[in-house]
Scaffold this active site. Structure first.
Site, PDB file in Angstrom:
ATOM      1  CB  CYS A 130      72.720  63.652  31.554  1.00  0.00           C
ATOM      2  SG  CYS A 130      72.647  61.627  33.035  1.00  0.00           S
TER       3      CYS A 130
ATOM      4  CG  ASN B 293      74.741  58.248  29.693  1.00  0.00           C
ATOM      5  OD1 ASN B 293      75.330  58.270  29.941  1.00  0.00           O
ATOM      6  ND2 ASN B 293      73.441  58.991  30.578  1.00  0.00           N
ATOM      7  CD  GLU B 294      73.128  57.428  34.380  1.00  0.00           C
ATOM      8  OE1 GLU B 294      73.857  57.027  34.011  1.00  0.00           O
ATOM      9  OE2 GLU B 294      72.750  59.008  34.466  1.00  0.00           O
TER      10      GLU B 294
END
Length: 664
Positions: free
Chosen positions: A251, A382-383
């Site tokens: 994150c 990232n996500e």
């Protein structure tokens, strides 16, 4: 007559014993390993490492700098620094004081400390380190700082390491000589060990002096590099023999806001010119507020590439895609302003792989690495999830493929392994013919055991899979009470047989997070724990290491009653062949509460007579490794003999075992 009865009794006893042996043999579960055919090639990247600067993993951890806020660049510029003898309310009697002076010479290093020493009553400037400084007896420490003399007669600066008991455990002195900025260096040798030492600075004479970039490093770093990485932590990574190193997160890639995102270009070049940034984990969790958590970027992208090279791993950088963390602001860069973000990705590939004649290849060369790093992979996002991510990912993909068609791009399916976000992401990325999709899952131990078949039914015509972040949670996601216990590690071992069994699809895997400072963590569980003096691998670490050290080169089929071993009788298994060592390797997890008899039968190959056996087992499912017992749950070596190309063994309860058998 007595002899007759004795004889009959003996025959009866022997018969019963023989019957018991036969029953025991018939109760053994037969695992059949087909060594005649390679089901798939095991990718060299199969088992790797995911590094994120969470839990003080970089500053205060892997990066060996001992001084916190060495350049006075935190938003509170004196954070980490103490002035015990300074009296700001009575300057006529104060021994002295330090004042932050802002300069505009360059954006990364705006602040200096102007010290005014008024008298000989002992002005002191103390740095507290990262929850103290770990100092080891007999070790040497490199001191460096920048200084410029002002008015007055300050003739000497004294540096002392102070132990927990207040005693001096090492010291040196430096005579500042110039009114212009100059770098000074010295060495402090420690004559005692302290986990929480501090650095005390005092002055001889009175007057003004400006200070900046006050730094202290152990000389005993990884590969002996000056201002390098903490040796014991890198050794734990090296011992895993990882296939890749994913960095810098996580994150922190995204940032809470776009202004606070990770920008790789600000992490290369001279150390003093790298612009410090708040760490997005510093106040993320109320249960572990760490307002002194910032990134100096002494561990920057050059150092990450160098670390990957050192440990024999593929470098896998992850870049932001113009979306701040969606768990925070979710701030978006407008599509027509995405150009600079895409250019950052293209420039990074040039930095890693470009010739020294290219602008960014020249930067790499000037940092000491003229040869390219030969980067193969790059991650975009990232996500992130949803349509905004897909739109941005597509722009990056088109630009990268146009200029660097051989670079493999890793995309993401969001933060969860199922649900609306996941399903949408996988569907869209499959339409785009994405090369590799990164999946993340933090779930219960039960989930991991129950999902060992997760990838058995995936479409083999779709993207390859990177299980990029996963860890069993003993309590709940983000709970401060999560433990790295054996129940979690064993459940991961069972699950990983499913990753390995699907090696034609799953090409990369990594546990997360990697590291945690015992007094600076925000998230649990974590694979490696450390304090200022020690580090140890958890049970989860040793499970990962067992897989990575025994990855093999070719997937073999292993069955129980003709079916993959995916939890029947609480057994899980996978098998590989290693053409480099000429071995068949079988991994078996027994998640049950009873030991079980196994018969491993090898078809299609001539096997040797002896097996090398590595066992992790304990009935204490809540057991954990610790600083006091760092190897409590770790692999234990033994051997076992084969009979007629089969291996009969008893696998303990709650065990993960690796069997290695040579081929003839």
């Amino acid at each position: 007559m007595k002899s007759l009865w004795k004889g009959l009794a003996l025959i009866l006893v022997l018969s019963i014993c023989s019957l018991k042996v036969l029953v025991a043999q018939s109760d053994a579960y037969q695992l059949t390993i087909d060594a005649s055919t390679s089901k798939a090639k095991i990718q060299p990247t199969m088992y790797g490492i995911f590094f994120e600067d969470i839990n003080f993993a970089a500053d205060g951890g892997l990066y060996a700098e001992l001084v916190k806020n060495r350049g006075f660049e935190f938003p509170l510029p004196k954070m980490g620094w103490l002035e015990p003898n300074s009296d700001r309310h009575s300057l006529n009697t104060a021994s002295g004081m330090g004042t932050i002076i802002k300069t505009e010479n360059q954006p990364a290093n705006r602040n200096i400390l102007r010290v005014m020493v008024n008298n000989d009553q002992g002005y002191e400037l103390i740095n507290e380190g990262f929850r103290g400084m770990g100092i080891k007896e007999g070790q040497a420490y490199d001191l460096s700082f920048q200084a410029a003399k002002g008015e007055g007669r300050i003739s000497q600066i004294n540096f002392q390491l102070i132990g927990e008991n207040g005693k001096v455990i090492g010291e040196t002195s430096v005579a500042p000589t110039s009114a212009n900025w100059q770098v000074y260096t010295s060495v402090i040798k420690a004559d005692a060990t302290a986990e929480k030492a501090r650095l005390k600075i005092t002055f001889q004479g009175t007057g003004l002096i400006d200070l900046d970039m006050i730094s202290l490093f152990p000389q005993d770093t990884w590969k002996g590099r000056k201002y390098g990485l903490r040796k014991d932590l890198v050794q734990l990574l090296y011992d895993m023999d990882p296939g890749f190193l994913r960095f810098p997160g996580g994150c922190i890639v995204e940032g809470r806001t776009l202004a606070q995102r990770y920008q790789w270009k600000k992490t290369v070049g001279p150390i003093e010119e790298r612009e410090a940034l708040v760490n997005r984990w510093n106040t993320e969790f109320n249960h572990r507020l760490t307002p002194d958590y910032y990134q100096s970027f002494g561990l920057g992208f050059f150092e990450y590439f160098q670390l990957a090279e050192d440990i024999g791993a593929e470098a896998m950088p992850i870049l932001g895609c113009g979306m701040a963390c969606q768990f925070n602001t979710g701030e978006l860069v407008p599509m027509d302003e995405l150009g600079p973000y895409v250019q950052d990705a293209l420039d990074l590939i040039e930095f890693a792989n470009g010739d020294v004649s290219t602008p960014w290849g020249k930067v790499r060369s000037e940092m000491g690495h003229p040869e390219p790093f030969n980067m193969t992979y790059i991650g975009i996002g990232n996500e992130q999830w949803g349509p905004e991510y897909i739109k941005r990912y597509l722009v990056f993909e088109e630009a990268i493929k146009a200029k660097y068609p051989d670079i493999v791009i890793i995309s993401g399916s969001g933060p969860f392994p199922d649900g609306e976000y996941f399903e949408y992401g996988m569907e869209e990325l499959t339409k785009l013919n994405a090369a590799i999709v990164d999946e993340h899952y933090y779930r219960s131990p039960e989930w991991f055991r129950e999902n060992a078949t997760r990838y058995d039914s995936y479409d083999r015509n779709g993207p390859k899979i990177f299980a990029g972040e996963y860890a069993a949670q003993s309590v709940a996601i983000a709970s401060p009470d999560n433990k790295n216990n054996w129940n979690c590690a064993l459940s991961e071992a069972a699950y990983m047989t499913g990753l390995e069994r699907n090696a034609d699809l799953v090409v990369m895997t990594s546990y997360a997070p990697l590291m945690a400072h015992a007094e600076g963590w925000q998230w649990t569980p974590d694979m490696i724990w450390f304090n200022n003096l020690q580090a140890y691998g958890t049970a989860n670490y040793y499970v990962q290491k067992m897989y990575a050290n025994n990855a093999g080169t070719d997937l073999l089929q292993v069955t129980l009653d003709g079916q993959p071993v995916t939890g029947q009788h609480q057994l899980y298994a996978s098998s590989v062949m290693d053409e480099n060592t000429n071995q068949v390797i079988v991994k078996v997890a027994n998640t049950g509460a009873e030991a079980q008899s196994l018969k491993l039968v090898f078809n299609g190959a001539k096997v040797g007579k002896e097996a090398e056996v590595w066992t992790m087992a304990t009935d204490e499912l809540e057991a954990v490794n610790s600083f006091e017992e760092p190897m409590k749950i770790s692999p234990q070596a033994s051997t076992a003999m084969l009979k007629k190309s089969s291996l009969e063994v008893k696998i303990p309860a709650h065990a993960f075992v690796v069997y290695k058998i040579g081929l003839r």
